[in-house]
Design an enzyme around this catalytic site. Sequence first.
Site, mmCIF file in Angstrom:
data_model
loop_
_atom_site.group_PDB
_atom_site.id
_atom_site.type_symbol
_atom_site.label_atom_id
_atom_site.label_comp_id
_atom_site.label_asym_id
_atom_site.label_seq_id
_atom_site.Cartn_x
_atom_site.Cartn_y
_atom_site.Cartn_z
ATOM 1 N N GLY A 1 -7.013 1.996 -1.587
ATOM 2 C CA GLY A 1 -7.596 2.532 -0.356
ATOM 3 C C GLY A 1 -6.746 2.145 0.838
ATOM 4 O O GLY A 1 -5.554 1.858 0.705
ATOM 5 N N SER A 2 -7.367 2.090 1.983
ATOM 6 C CA SER A 2 -6.630 1.827 3.224
ATOM 7 C C SER A 2 -6.254 0.351 3.343
ATOM 8 O O SER A 2 -6.845 -0.513 2.675
ATOM 9 C CB SER A 2 -7.494 2.215 4.421
ATOM 10 O OG SER A 2 -8.618 1.353 4.467
ATOM 11 N N GLY B 1 -8.255 -3.151 2.225
ATOM 12 C CA GLY B 1 -7.622 -4.286 1.549
ATOM 13 C C GLY B 1 -7.816 -5.583 2.330
ATOM 14 O O GLY B 1 -8.053 -6.639 1.739
ATOM 15 N N GLU C 1 -3.629 -1.680 -3.980
ATOM 16 C CA GLU C 1 -2.724 -0.541 -3.809
ATOM 17 C C GLU C 1 -3.215 0.165 -2.551
ATOM 18 O O GLU C 1 -4.151 0.954 -2.583
ATOM 19 C CB GLU C 1 -2.802 0.343 -5.052
ATOM 20 C CG GLU C 1 -1.613 1.238 -5.236
ATOM 21 C CD GLU C 1 -1.911 2.629 -4.751
ATOM 22 O OE1 GLU C 1 -1.489 2.918 -3.618
ATOM 23 O OE2 GLU C 1 -2.542 3.398 -5.471
ATOM 24 N N CYS D 1 -1.162 8.368 -0.790
ATOM 25 C CA CYS D 1 -0.625 7.123 -0.243
ATOM 26 C C CYS D 1 0.900 7.196 -0.248
ATOM 27 O O CYS D 1 1.556 6.486 0.507
ATOM 28 C CB CYS D 1 -1.142 5.911 -0.999
ATOM 29 S SG CYS D 1 -0.827 5.984 -2.732
HETATM 30 C C1 UN1 Z 1 -2.236 7.606 -4.371
HETATM 31 O O1 UN1 Z 1 -2.012 8.393 -3.451
HETATM 32 O O2 UN1 Z 1 -3.094 6.689 -4.226
HETATM 33 O O3 UN1 Z 1 2.927 9.095 -6.850
HETATM 34 C C2 UN1 Z 1 -1.615 7.673 -5.709
HETATM 35 C C3 UN1 Z 1 2.024 9.879 -6.541
HETATM 36 C C4 UN1 Z 1 0.851 10.001 -7.476
HETATM 37 C C5 UN1 Z 1 -0.120 8.897 -7.252
HETATM 38 C C6 UN1 Z 1 -0.540 8.720 -5.832
HETATM 39 N N1 UN1 Z 1 1.340 9.969 -8.836
HETATM 40 O O4 UN1 Z 1 2.060 10.562 -5.524
#
Ligand code: UN1
Length: 512
Positions: free
Chosen positions: A242-243, A247, A264, A298
Amino acid sequence: MDCRMSTSGETEIHQLFTTLGLELPSATSTRDTIVTEDPSSGAALARVPLDDLASAQAKVAAACDAFTRLRLEPGPARGDLVRKFGARLRAHKDALARIVCAEVGKGIEEARGEVQEMIDICDYAVGLSRTLGGRTMLSERPGHRMFEQWLPLGPVLCISAFNFPVAVWSWNAAIALVCGDPVIWKPSLKAPLCAIATHGLLQPVLAQAGFGDAMQLITGADDPVATALVDDPRLPLVSATGSCAMGRAVAPRVAARLGRSLLELGGNNAIIVDATADLDLAARAIVFGAAGTAGQRCTTTRRLFVARSIESPLRQRLVAAYQQLQARIGDPRDPQTLVGPLIDRDAQSRFREMIAEIQRHGGELLVGGAAVDRPGYFVQPTLVRAPDHATFPPIDQETFAPILYIRSFEDDDLGRALAWNNGVEQGLSSALFSDSVRAVERFWSPAGSDCGIANVNLGTSGAEIGGAFGGEKATGGGREAGSDAWKSYMRRQTCTINGSRALPLAQGIRWD
Ligand code: UN1
């Protein structure tokens, strides 16, 4: 009109659940509920009952009980559960992708890719279930043998985000299961249907093997439910996606009970394009990286640093591509659509606020910059030229929307581009487009990119599951999915056996 759309959204979800052989959870008078909506129309999709503290606690207790049995199941047998789950995902890939598409607004092609990512991690974990192993070390003492073994850790709390509502959980769940750990899934309340459907697909596989309690789904409010889970000492690992703000709330609580966290979090990812780069290749990767998933990965490309001598031709390619993209914004169910909606009204408001801030700080809007005037939470993919020399605060922030900032550097000053790449709080993904082996080696050197992912001649997003996924600094330092990420889900035990009749002490100590 709202009423008609709501009815069709509900019907669509109902039919998709039926295709999966599942029933939608029914609301009871004793539970609080939330209404989950279709971000491409704002219409209601379903009313979902929430767990309260008592039901959440009962589910944790059930997972703890399952652990006492799952940990004794042979690894390959645990792998077989994951293999069967993968087979069900293969069979139901399209219906599950359609639920992801409806609930989070991800384009259908990308939603199918997300389910494929689940299938891939299942295949990977099945292989792992027959290959996990430890090292044997050389003992300094005669007649002694030293080795390490990896044992199941315990029930894992997996907190997942709306943007990859099923794939990121599956990275955790598939690996945790083969490692012998039950998983308690706390999904984003913006995507509960995706979680309910996925959980429903896995459940028969587990129940048939006598492990119906090994996977628990808890749809609950942050406070008090998620907070209580994060604080629960029965859950030795909290894996949270998440953000950065999330975290920062979770990590100290887990640390306070000396638990493990695997984080993550956000990314403010950059692509550097040097003067030797293949511009057509770079342009394609940049547009997918920045506007794919409506800028809500992300790993989304948010910053672009371009060598001055190729800035103009690359910018022209990007402007042309972004102009074409504006006609491909629309219903994520339509395979012609390339850009779907943002997740909700708040996300759309944050986009608008950021556009105003960009203009206040002297950023030049090259393409886009507006919300789209239609139902749902659509915004235009936006290309911004950032001032080269002035400070420009918007570029340092991760706005979860398709906004890409371009800035240029002198051709012979790759060091400046690398400093910009590293000059933000997050450290998730990065990419360099270059045909120069020297530039590539510098990018990968200890003085190069500080991110967990460093790609050459491909974009920042779209990682394969075989690598360890995650990043440094405010991204949280965790690694999920492939490589040796499984180690986070197990406890390591160093074992020494003395096969001799003497008792020599280590370090040569005499103590007779
Ligand atoms: C995410 O945005 O939390 O590498 C994961 C990527 C994807 C996973 C993203 N396989 O863009």
